[in-house]
Motif scaffolding. Structure first.
Motif, PDB file in Angstrom:
ATOM      1  N   ASN A  79       0.819  -1.216   0.000  1.00  0.00           N
ATOM      2  CA  ASN A  79       0.000   0.000   0.000  1.00  0.00           C
ATOM      3  C   ASN A  79       0.851   1.264   0.000  1.00  0.00           C
ATOM      4  OD1 ASN A  79      -2.119  -1.709   0.227  1.00  0.00           O
ATOM      5  ND2 ASN A  79      -2.704  -1.124   2.271  1.00  0.00           N
ATOM      6  N   SER A  80       2.132   1.142   0.133  1.00  0.00           N
ATOM      7  CA  SER A  80       2.993   2.301   0.313  1.00  0.00           C
ATOM      8  C   SER A  80       3.310   2.994  -1.002  1.00  0.00           C
ATOM      9  CB  SER A  80       4.297   1.868   0.981  1.00  0.00           C
ATOM     10  OG  SER A  80       5.082   1.124   0.074  1.00  0.00           O
ATOM     11  N   ARG A  81       3.753   4.236  -0.877  1.00  0.00           N
ATOM     12  CA  ARG A  81       4.094   5.003  -2.074  1.00  0.00           C
ATOM     13  C   ARG A  81       5.265   4.397  -2.836  1.00  0.00           C
ATOM     14  NH1 ARG A  81       3.212  11.418  -1.342  1.00  0.00           N
ATOM     15  NH2 ARG A  81       1.025  11.329  -0.711  1.00  0.00           N
ATOM     16  N   LEU A  82       6.293   3.937  -2.119  1.00  0.00           N
ATOM     17  CA  LEU A  82       7.456   3.372  -2.820  1.00  0.00           C
ATOM     18  C   LEU A  82       7.105   2.084  -3.543  1.00  0.00           C
ATOM     19  CD1 LEU A  82      10.378   4.053  -0.322  1.00  0.00           C
ATOM     20  CD2 LEU A  82       9.926   5.188  -2.508  1.00  0.00           C
ATOM     21  N   ALA A  83       6.366   1.198  -2.892  1.00  0.00           N
ATOM     22  CA  ALA A  83       5.987  -0.063  -3.544  1.00  0.00           C
ATOM     23  C   ALA A  83       5.075   0.204  -4.734  1.00  0.00           C
ATOM     24  CB  ALA A  83       5.322  -1.003  -2.547  1.00  0.00           C
ATOM     25  N   THR A  84       4.133   1.123  -4.565  1.00  0.00           N
ATOM     26  CA  THR A  84       3.228   1.453  -5.663  1.00  0.00           C
ATOM     27  C   THR A  84       4.007   1.988  -6.854  1.00  0.00           C
ATOM     28  OG1 THR A  84       1.400   1.891  -4.154  1.00  0.00           O
ATOM     29  CG2 THR A  84       1.257   2.884  -6.340  1.00  0.00           C
ATOM     30  N   ARG A  85       4.946   2.872  -6.600  1.00  0.00           N
ATOM     31  CA  ARG A  85       5.712   3.485  -7.686  1.00  0.00           C
ATOM     32  C   ARG A  85       6.692   2.506  -8.319  1.00  0.00           C
ATOM     33  NH1 ARG A  85       8.233   8.463  -9.364  1.00  0.00           N
ATOM     34  NH2 ARG A  85       9.441   7.816 -11.182  1.00  0.00           N
ATOM     35  N   LEU A  86       7.551   1.908  -7.497  1.00  0.00           N
ATOM     36  CA  LEU A  86       8.668   1.123  -8.034  1.00  0.00           C
ATOM     37  C   LEU A  86       8.265  -0.274  -8.488  1.00  0.00           C
ATOM     38  CD1 LEU A  86      11.420   2.167  -5.477  1.00  0.00           C
ATOM     39  CD2 LEU A  86      11.011   3.100  -7.772  1.00  0.00           C
ATOM     40  N   ARG A  87       7.296  -0.862  -7.828  1.00  0.00           N
ATOM     41  CA  ARG A  87       6.899  -2.232  -8.156  1.00  0.00           C
ATOM     42  C   ARG A  87       5.681  -2.264  -9.079  1.00  0.00           C
ATOM     43  NH1 ARG A  87       7.061  -7.666  -6.226  1.00  0.00           N
ATOM     44  NH2 ARG A  87       5.016  -8.620  -6.300  1.00  0.00           N
ATOM     45  N   GLN A  88       4.597  -1.625  -8.644  1.00  0.00           N
ATOM     46  CA  GLN A  88       3.357  -1.745  -9.401  1.00  0.00           C
ATOM     47  C   GLN A  88       3.297  -0.824 -10.628  1.00  0.00           C
ATOM     48  OE1 GLN A  88       2.627  -2.344  -5.300  1.00  0.00           O
ATOM     49  NE2 GLN A  88       0.524  -1.798  -5.766  1.00  0.00           N
ATOM     50  N   LYS A  89       3.638   0.438 -10.467  1.00  0.00           N
ATOM     51  CA  LYS A  89       3.522   1.389 -11.588  1.00  0.00           C
ATOM     52  C   LYS A  89       4.667   1.237 -12.594  1.00  0.00           C
ATOM     53  CE  LYS A  89       3.326   6.276 -12.708  1.00  0.00           C
ATOM     54  NZ  LYS A  89       4.135   7.429 -12.399  1.00  0.00           N
ATOM     55  N   ASP A  90       5.913   1.344 -12.113  1.00  0.00           N
ATOM     56  CA  ASP A  90       7.066   1.318 -13.014  1.00  0.00           C
ATOM     57  C   ASP A  90       7.541  -0.093 -13.356  1.00  0.00           C
ATOM     58  OD1 ASP A  90       6.944   4.064 -12.862  1.00  0.00           O
ATOM     59  OD2 ASP A  90       8.786   4.306 -11.716  1.00  0.00           O
ATOM     60  N   GLY A  91       7.182  -1.083 -12.547  1.00  0.00           N
ATOM     61  CA  GLY A  91       7.602  -2.453 -12.802  1.00  0.00           C
ATOM     62  C   GLY A  91       9.102  -2.667 -12.708  1.00  0.00           C
ATOM     63  N   LEU A  92       9.775  -1.895 -11.872  1.00  0.00           N
ATOM     64  CA  LEU A  92      11.233  -1.940 -11.783  1.00  0.00           C
ATOM     65  C   LEU A  92      11.753  -2.864 -10.691  1.00  0.00           C
ATOM     66  CD1 LEU A  92      11.942   1.890 -12.083  1.00  0.00           C
ATOM     67  CD2 LEU A  92      12.272   0.143 -13.855  1.00  0.00           C
ATOM     68  N   SER A  93      10.941  -3.127  -9.682  1.00  0.00           N
ATOM     69  CA  SER A  93      11.441  -3.789  -8.490  1.00  0.00           C
ATOM     70  C   SER A  93      10.631  -5.028  -8.144  1.00  0.00           C
ATOM     71  CB  SER A  93      11.380  -2.792  -7.317  1.00  0.00           C
ATOM     72  OG  SER A  93      11.777  -3.409  -6.129  1.00  0.00           O
ATOM     73  N   TYR A  94      11.321  -6.032  -7.627  1.00  0.00           N
ATOM     74  CA  TYR A  94      10.661  -7.240  -7.148  1.00  0.00           C
ATOM     75  C   TYR A  94      10.037  -6.983  -5.780  1.00  0.00           C
ATOM     76  CZ  TYR A  94      13.817  -9.049 -10.694  1.00  0.00           C
ATOM     77  OH  TYR A  94      14.502  -9.258 -11.864  1.00  0.00           O
ATOM     78  N   GLY A  95      10.593  -6.037  -5.068  1.00  0.00           N
ATOM     79  CA  GLY A  95      10.098  -5.656  -3.753  1.00  0.00           C
ATOM     80  C   GLY A  95      10.713  -4.329  -3.369  1.00  0.00           C
ATOM     81  N   ALA A  96       9.922  -3.465  -2.763  1.00  0.00           N
ATOM     82  CA  ALA A  96      10.414  -2.147  -2.363  1.00  0.00           C
ATOM     83  C   ALA A  96       9.685  -1.718  -1.096  1.00  0.00           C
ATOM     84  CB  ALA A  96      10.192  -1.129  -3.473  1.00  0.00           C
ATOM     85  N   GLY A  97      10.354  -0.914  -0.293  1.00  0.00           N
ATOM     86  CA  GLY A  97       9.713  -0.428   0.920  1.00  0.00           C
ATOM     87  C   GLY A  97      10.642   0.478   1.691  1.00  0.00           C
ATOM     88  N   SER A  98      10.271   0.736   2.922  1.00  0.00           N
ATOM     89  CA  SER A  98      11.101   1.565   3.791  1.00  0.00           C
ATOM     90  C   SER A  98      11.099   0.973   5.192  1.00  0.00           C
ATOM     91  CB  SER A  98      10.612   3.016   3.804  1.00  0.00           C
ATOM     92  OG  SER A  98       9.340   3.120   4.396  1.00  0.00           O
TER      93      SER A  98
END
Length: 179
Positions: A33-52
């Motif tokens: 649900n976080s901004r980083l996961a939404t951006r890097l994983r779901q929107k941009d498709g760049l990351s297998y996992g992202a967070g803070s």
């Protein structure tokens, strides 16, 4: 692997600690649900996992806060750019009232679930013995979280965070990365 981290001059007893923890939760601690996961994983498709993450000291005025992403080496530069853009957007536009309400619910529910686990609860009790606290400290801290507004969280995030102050570490097999 991408990691960005910063050390801040406040511990978990500081008046801004609850707002900083809730801000971290919305930035990347709430996982999908976080901004980083939404951006890097779901929107941009760049990351297998992202967070803070955040670690607030109970014994001194020190908090470590950071972000991470796991990605293909050729995506590291894009992940770094995405992290910086999301941080800048968070600091410029802030969090909404709806985001804060949802985050408070999720963060507080997570704390309740954590206390229902024997291992987590015994660890908390042992830590409390070390710093001379009772579970009333947790109750008071969670009351501070419940009382937070979007304006409170946005003010604290802007008070302590600057994208340029984060140390950034990128690691991976860079032999296949073309510039």
């Amino acid at each position: 692997t991408f990691v960005a981290a910063i050390t801040l001059p406040l511990g978990d007893n500081h008046g801004d600690a609850a707002a900083l923890e809730l801000g971290n939760y919305m930035l990347g601690g709430g996982f999908l649900n976080s901004r980083l996961a939404t951006r890097l994983r779901q929107k941009d498709g760049l990351s297998y996992g992202a967070g803070s993450f955040i670690g607030q000291s109970a014994t001194d005025n020190r908090t470590t806060m950071g972000a991470y992403a796991i990605c293909a080496p050729q995506n590291l530069a894009k992940v770094e750019r995405g992290f910086k853009e999301e941080m800048a957007r968070m600091l410029k536009d802030g969090f909404t009232d709806a985001e804060v309400a949802d985050a408070k619910s999720g963060l507080l529910q997570g704390k309740r679930v954590s206390r229902s686990q024997d291992r987590e609860l015994s660890g908390t009790l042992m830590s409390h013995l070390y710093v001379d606290r009772t579970m009333q400290w947790n109750k008071a801290y969670e009351s501070r979280i419940k009382a937070l507004t979007a304006a409170d969280v946005n003010k604290v995030m802007n008070k302590y965070l600057n994208v340029a102050d984060f140390s950034i570490i990128k690691a991976g097999d860079m032999s296949k990365v073309t510039q």
